[in-house]
Design an enzyme around this catalytic site. Sequence first.
Site, PDB file in Angstrom:
ATOM      1  N   LYS A 126       4.671   0.529  -2.355  1.00 44.47           N
ATOM      2  CA  LYS A 126       3.350   1.151  -2.262  1.00 44.47           C
ATOM      3  C   LYS A 126       3.429   2.393  -1.388  1.00 44.47           C
ATOM      4  O   LYS A 126       4.056   2.379  -0.325  1.00 44.47           O
ATOM      5  CB  LYS A 126       2.378   0.127  -1.668  1.00 44.47           C
ATOM      6  N   SER A 201      -5.923  -2.321  -3.088  1.00 45.54           N
ATOM      7  CA  SER A 201      -5.391  -0.976  -3.105  1.00 45.54           C
ATOM      8  C   SER A 201      -3.949  -0.901  -3.611  1.00 45.54           C
ATOM      9  O   SER A 201      -3.381   0.183  -3.688  1.00 45.54           O
ATOM     10  CB  SER A 201      -5.460  -0.396  -1.681  1.00 45.54           C
ATOM     11  N   SER A 225      -5.716  -6.848  -1.107  1.00 50.29           N
ATOM     12  CA  SER A 225      -4.876  -5.968  -1.918  1.00 50.29           C
ATOM     13  C   SER A 225      -3.557  -6.574  -2.361  1.00 50.29           C
ATOM     14  O   SER A 225      -2.863  -5.991  -3.195  1.00 50.29           O
ATOM     15  CB  SER A 225      -4.598  -4.659  -1.157  1.00 50.29           C
TER      16      SER A 225
END
Length: 539
Positions: A126, A201, A225
């Site tokens: 990420k 996210s 998330s």
Amino acid sequence: MMPWLLRRFLRFLVSLLALIVIPITWIVNKRRNGSCPPPTNPLLFKSATSLSKMIRNRQLKSEQLVMAYIERCREVNHFLNAIVEPRYELALRDARLVDKMLEAYTGSTETLAANYPLLGLPITVKESIAVEGMSNDAGTVYDYRNPAKKDAEIVKLLKAAGAIPIAVTNTPQLCMNWETYNNVSGLTLNPYNLKCTTGGSSGGEVALISSAASIIGVGSDIAGSLRLPPMFTGIFGHKPTPRYLSIEGHMPDCLDPTFEEYFALGPITRYAEDLPLVLKVLKQVNSPEIPFDKPIEFKKIKFYYMEGEGSDVTDKIGPEIKKAMDKARSYIKHTYNIEVEELKIKDIEHMWEISLRVLFKIDHVRNIYTDPERREFWISTWPEVVKKLLGFSRHNFTCVAYGPAKKFFDALPTECYKKLVALFERIKNDFQESLSDNAVLFYPTFPGPAHVHYRIFYKFLNFGYLTIFNALGLPVTACPLGFSENGMPVGMQIVANKHNDHLTIAVAQEFEKAFGGWVPPNTSIETVQKYKNLDNHQI
């Protein structure tokens, strides 16, 4: 406690927003049709655990594997927009070095497995987690490129274990949304239906992993998330016990020492067997040992379920989620003759408000109002709000809204917060006593499967399904349980007491065997099993 009238007003507000958002999102998403193409390379169906053994046994070249995933990334990213910045050439160089090292290696494969459990495996990260030399702006617009100066602590551990990063993946600005969109990289699409969200996210990460463009990845979680995006894309995610993994090197970071009690980094995988593999690599030196390799006797585990916190603010779970959870309960009953009992916690209906207040009580989270010279201070909030209203702000709505929301909650009477905290402590103790060290809880991840892009703006009150376990500090595994009638993944959260992560993962592994686990877009379960079970000579 939040007055009944205010709760009713919030429900009225989201109903009003739905009237506005639904037609707009229908128009915006009208041309987004189809899903991404199915994987065809047999290597893409193998688990990280299997592939690492093949590389160590010299049955597979790391370069061959890395190239297969790079080709798949190039094939699907056109559909998904999940990659912020690729690292293809450097990854291939790293893979060749692994292959050369193995050619010269004369020791045992057992020693290799102990020292390099992820040797030669391509991974994705990420973008909010620092990978040296790669974008680490977390979806924020800057006037200049400012790549990460060094690896985050968990990235160092991944590399030390032999893993090879091939890309960093999309996230909403500063991870502040359940829709993966920002003004730098744009919107990430769901591989099962391009009209639908991947959640947030960690939306870019799950889009690549679920489409077979990555084997394993790492994401972050302060409001779901590591759980909502995996559920929306039919894969596994794990929010570990607080402080089990280091959070150093994440953007945004925080000066508040309580931050680590609610925020966590963790693994996202296609196969449940890979979760322990990654967690053992990422463990902090001083973290308590969790017995991931210990066999679990399911007949000695207590099983509980809840269908929500009983608040009149969140939506009730829909029929597809209820059906999936009933299927899981029925499996436990018929396989182990164990009744999955409903867990009843007194005053649980207040956890929606408690989790909201507790998370907003965290101070000094880096955000768009943070003074760059003095981290503990904010610049003025209202000029940015006015700029956003006039269309001149380069920041996303949720990041701009964080400032006024934080100020609002900080201004509330402290006496009310003290009462909430006292109630919170009783609820935490009740959970701890109920779960002990030999129980798991089945809990919905969200009221329904992945929805159309941007409709989170009238579904945002449902964050209570996720933030409850950030506030309580409990480990949670996101577990897929099949598909809805429209072909979208459905699943649930499996929860346990602190430092019992091995229980949630063991149950997820059991359900993976029972219900098939991950199935990539436009592919059948039979195809997955066929390719996964091919021996090394058939690939």
